[in-house]
Design an enzyme around this catalytic site. Structure first.
Site, PDB file in Angstrom:
ATOM      1  N   SER A 198       0.835  -1.203   0.000  1.00 12.76           N
ATOM      2  CA  SER A 198       0.000   0.000   0.000  1.00 12.76           C
ATOM      3  C   SER A 198       0.864   1.245   0.000  1.00 12.76           C
ATOM      4  O   SER A 198       1.974   1.248   0.554  1.00 12.76           O
ATOM      5  CB  SER A 198      -0.855  -0.021   1.266  1.00 12.76           C
ATOM      6  OG  SER A 198      -1.414   1.240   1.493  1.00 12.76           O
ATOM      7  N   TYR A 212      -2.202  -1.263  10.868  1.00 12.21           N
ATOM      8  CA  TYR A 212      -2.427  -1.788   9.517  1.00 12.21           C
ATOM      9  C   TYR A 212      -1.248  -1.430   8.608  1.00 12.21           C
ATOM     10  O   TYR A 212      -0.668  -2.282   7.935  1.00 12.21           O
ATOM     11  CB  TYR A 212      -3.745  -1.236   8.943  1.00 12.21           C
ATOM     12  CG  TYR A 212      -3.797  -1.249   7.443  1.00 12.21           C
ATOM     13  CD1 TYR A 212      -4.056  -2.434   6.752  1.00 12.21           C
ATOM     14  CD2 TYR A 212      -3.532  -0.092   6.701  1.00 12.21           C
ATOM     15  CE1 TYR A 212      -4.059  -2.449   5.365  1.00 12.21           C
ATOM     16  CE2 TYR A 212      -3.535  -0.103   5.323  1.00 12.21           C
ATOM     17  CZ  TYR A 212      -3.792  -1.275   4.654  1.00 12.21           C
ATOM     18  OH  TYR A 212      -3.781  -1.301   3.292  1.00 12.21           O
ATOM     19  N   LYS A 264       1.949  -3.730   6.603  1.00 12.22           N
ATOM     20  CA  LYS A 264       2.382  -3.660   5.189  1.00 12.22           C
ATOM     21  C   LYS A 264       3.883  -3.412   5.129  1.00 12.22           C
ATOM     22  O   LYS A 264       4.618  -4.045   4.365  1.00 12.22           O
ATOM     23  CB  LYS A 264       1.625  -2.553   4.443  1.00 12.22           C
ATOM     24  CG  LYS A 264       0.137  -2.795   4.293  1.00 12.22           C
ATOM     25  CD  LYS A 264      -0.167  -4.009   3.415  1.00 12.22           C
ATOM     26  CE  LYS A 264      -1.634  -4.304   3.301  1.00 12.22           C
ATOM     27  NZ  LYS A 264      -1.946  -5.610   2.712  1.00 12.22           N
TER      28      LYS A 264
HETATM   29  N1  UFG Z   1     -12.526  11.199   3.427  1.00 13.75           N
HETATM   30  C1  UFG Z   1     -13.550  12.074   3.803  1.00 13.75           C
HETATM   31  N2  UFG Z   1     -14.693  11.531   4.275  1.00 13.75           N
HETATM   32  C2  UFG Z   1     -14.907  10.195   4.395  1.00 13.75           C
HETATM   33  C3  UFG Z   1     -13.877   9.309   3.997  1.00 13.75           C
HETATM   34  C4  UFG Z   1     -12.698   9.848   3.525  1.00 13.75           C
HETATM   35  O1  UFG Z   1     -13.390  13.286   3.720  1.00 13.75           O
HETATM   36  O2  UFG Z   1     -15.992   9.787   4.848  1.00 13.75           O
HETATM   37  C5  UFG Z   1     -11.281  11.744   2.868  1.00 13.75           C
HETATM   38  C6  UFG Z   1     -10.055  11.421   3.682  1.00 13.75           C
HETATM   39  O3  UFG Z   1      -9.860  12.381   4.693  1.00 13.75           O
HETATM   40  C7  UFG Z   1      -8.957  11.421   2.619  1.00 13.75           C
HETATM   41  C8  UFG Z   1      -9.673  10.913   1.372  1.00 13.75           C
HETATM   42  O4  UFG Z   1     -11.061  11.142   1.611  1.00 13.75           O
HETATM   43  O5  UFG Z   1      -8.516  12.735   2.366  1.00 13.75           O
HETATM   44  C9  UFG Z   1      -9.466   9.427   1.093  1.00 13.75           C
HETATM   45  O6  UFG Z   1      -9.786   8.679   2.251  1.00 13.75           O
HETATM   46  P1  UFG Z   1      -9.941   7.084   2.228  1.00 13.75           P
HETATM   47  O7  UFG Z   1     -10.316   6.659   3.600  1.00 13.75           O
HETATM   48  O8  UFG Z   1     -10.830   6.685   1.122  1.00 13.75           O
HETATM   49  O9  UFG Z   1      -8.487   6.575   1.842  1.00 13.75           O
HETATM   50  P2  UFG Z   1      -7.075   6.824   2.559  1.00 13.75           P
HETATM   51  O10 UFG Z   1      -6.220   7.538   1.582  1.00 13.75           O
HETATM   52  O11 UFG Z   1      -7.205   7.411   3.889  1.00 13.75           O
HETATM   53  O12 UFG Z   1      -6.598   5.327   2.785  1.00 13.75           O
HETATM   54  C10 UFG Z   1      -6.488   4.459   1.695  1.00 13.75           C
HETATM   55  C11 UFG Z   1      -6.773   3.029   2.135  1.00 13.75           C
HETATM   56  C12 UFG Z   1      -5.711   2.529   3.040  1.00 13.75           C
HETATM   57  C13 UFG Z   1      -4.367   2.732   2.452  1.00 13.75           C
HETATM   58  C14 UFG Z   1      -4.174   4.147   2.015  1.00 13.75           C
HETATM   59  C15 UFG Z   1      -2.890   4.267   1.260  1.00 13.75           C
HETATM   60  O13 UFG Z   1      -8.004   2.962   2.813  1.00 13.75           O
HETATM   61  O14 UFG Z   1      -5.897   1.147   3.187  1.00 13.75           O
HETATM   62  O15 UFG Z   1      -5.236   4.548   1.146  1.00 13.75           O
HETATM   63  O16 UFG Z   1      -2.531   5.564   1.041  1.00 13.75           O
HETATM   64  F1  UFG Z   1      -3.421   2.447   3.357  1.00 13.75           F
END
Ligand code: UFG
Length: 338
Positions: free
Chosen positions: A125, A150, A154
């Site tokens: 990841s 998590y 990785k």
């Molecule tokens: N976000 C919101 N509201 C939500 C969900 C997410 O504003 O309800 C925002 C987050 O703050 C972030 C973006 O949307 O800025 C993406 O969030 P995600 O949770 O979809 O994804 P992340 O980038 O946080 O995490 C993902 C995977 C992880 C992995 C990571 C790698 O979920 O498993 O990418 O960079 F580790």
């Protein structure tokens, strides 16, 4: 290589990769304990491809079950998707995350070695880059401390597999660092089907789009990004799947250890994603700005030159296509895959 064992092959990325493998002439064999996936995915794979893959309902930490699978099938390579993956949950249940993710991988490699299977793709990841010093990140950039167990699993598994490959250069390992997989199969049969309230952005937006959730909470609008919301590299899951097939071809050249970013190379903010989803699907996504989510970073997106150069692979689909496919899946499966 022909017979590919796919751990977690009924999950969001796993099932899409199984479809892609079948379409490219491989024979996938699935092991999945259904912890985060449904058995009903299996007939859907058949509906898309015409092929019902062999399926073992087992846990990858079950060494005897693994041995049975390797005995019954002449496995040529393994794609290891199975693992716990919820960032927030991993903070609450570190022991479960470290045990499950590490032990499954160790047992898998042990049994692969017993049976002389020397090709492994591991689902890593972009989280291994932690808080990157600069974006886009390249595979050579330093890895930074993860903000949750998590992410640590990785990072640790990358290290372990690197050492194993170093000790035995005939053991080929590809570490694929996924950015943010979204979308679904264009048929609407396969897609992201989280248990409970989604943690990730796209499934959350999709549930707002069909009225299952009231509004989206945007976690922070005061980041150092063009519109203040978080920027990520969203990659269509069908592109991600084809990246695995390209990597299998690379492993056939006996490269030892290889590492690739799988992303699009393009960053998209949360607000841009909301607008894109609304426009693509002609829906309204109400949102509220909320405080930052613990552990989130401002921006992370990939430099994808290495995958292009060495695998001849690039992402073909844009976020518009991914928004269409995500909504199509959500509409056809309002309560998930049954
Ligand atoms: N976000 C919101 N509201 C939500 C969900 C997410 O504003 O309800 C925002 C987050 O703050 C972030 C973006 O949307 O800025 C993406 O969030 P995600 O949770 O979809 O994804 P992340 O980038 O946080 O995490 C993902 C995977 C992880 C992995 C990571 C790698 O979920 O498993 O990418 O960079 F580790």
């Amino acid at each position: 290589m022909k017979n590919i064992l796919v751990t977690g092959g009924l999950g969001f990325i796993g099932s899409e990769t199984v479809v892609c493998l079948i379409e490219e002439g491989y024979t996938p064999i699935i092991i999945d304990n259904l912890y985060n996936s449904k058995k009903a995915v299996l007939p859907r794979i058949k509906e898309i491809t015409g092929v019902l893959p062999k399926f073992y309902e087992n846990d990858v930490t079950d060494e005897d079950a693994l041995r049975k699978i390797f005995k019954e099938n002449k496995i040529d390579g393994v794609i290891h998707f199975a693992g716990y993956k919820a960032v927030g949950e991993s903070v609450q249940k570190p022991l479960e995350y470290y045990s499950n993710n590490l032990i499954s991988t160790l047992k898998l490699v042990k049994v692969m070695k017993e049976f002389g299977v020397k090709n492994l793709i591991f689902s890593s990841s972009a989280t291994v880059y932690g808080l990157p010093k600069r974006v886009p990140v390249t595979e050579e950039d330093e890895l930074n401390e993860a903000t949750n167990p998590y992410g640590e699993t990785k990072f640790m598994i990358e290290r372990i597999l690197g050492d194993i490959s170093k000790a035995d250069p005939s053991f080929n390992v590809a570490l694929l660092r996924y950015f943010n997989p979204i979308g679904g199969h264009p048929s609407g049969l396969l897609g992201e089907d989280p248990n409970g309230i989604p943690n990730n952005l796209l499934p959350y937006i999709s549930q707002v789009a069909i009225g299952k959730l009231d509004h989206l909470n945007i976690f922070g609008d005061d980041y150092d990004t063009p519109d203040g919301t978080g920027v990520r590299d969203y990659i269509h899951v069908v592109d991600l799947a084809s990246g695995h097939v390209a990597t299998l071809k690379k492993l056939e050249t006996n490269p030892g250890l290889v590492i690739y970013n799988l992303g699009t190379g393009k960053g998209t903010s949360v607000l841009e994603m909301v607008k894109a989803y609304e426009k693509a699907n002609n829906v309204k996504i109400p949102y509220e700005i909320k405080p930052r989510r613990a552990g989130d970073i401002a921006a992370n997106y990939a430099n994808v030159d290495k995958a292009k150069r060495e695998l001849g692979w690039v992402a073909k689909y844009d976020i518009v296509q991914a928004c269409l496919d995500a909504y199509n899946f959500q509409k056809k499966n309002p309560d998930g895959i049954k």
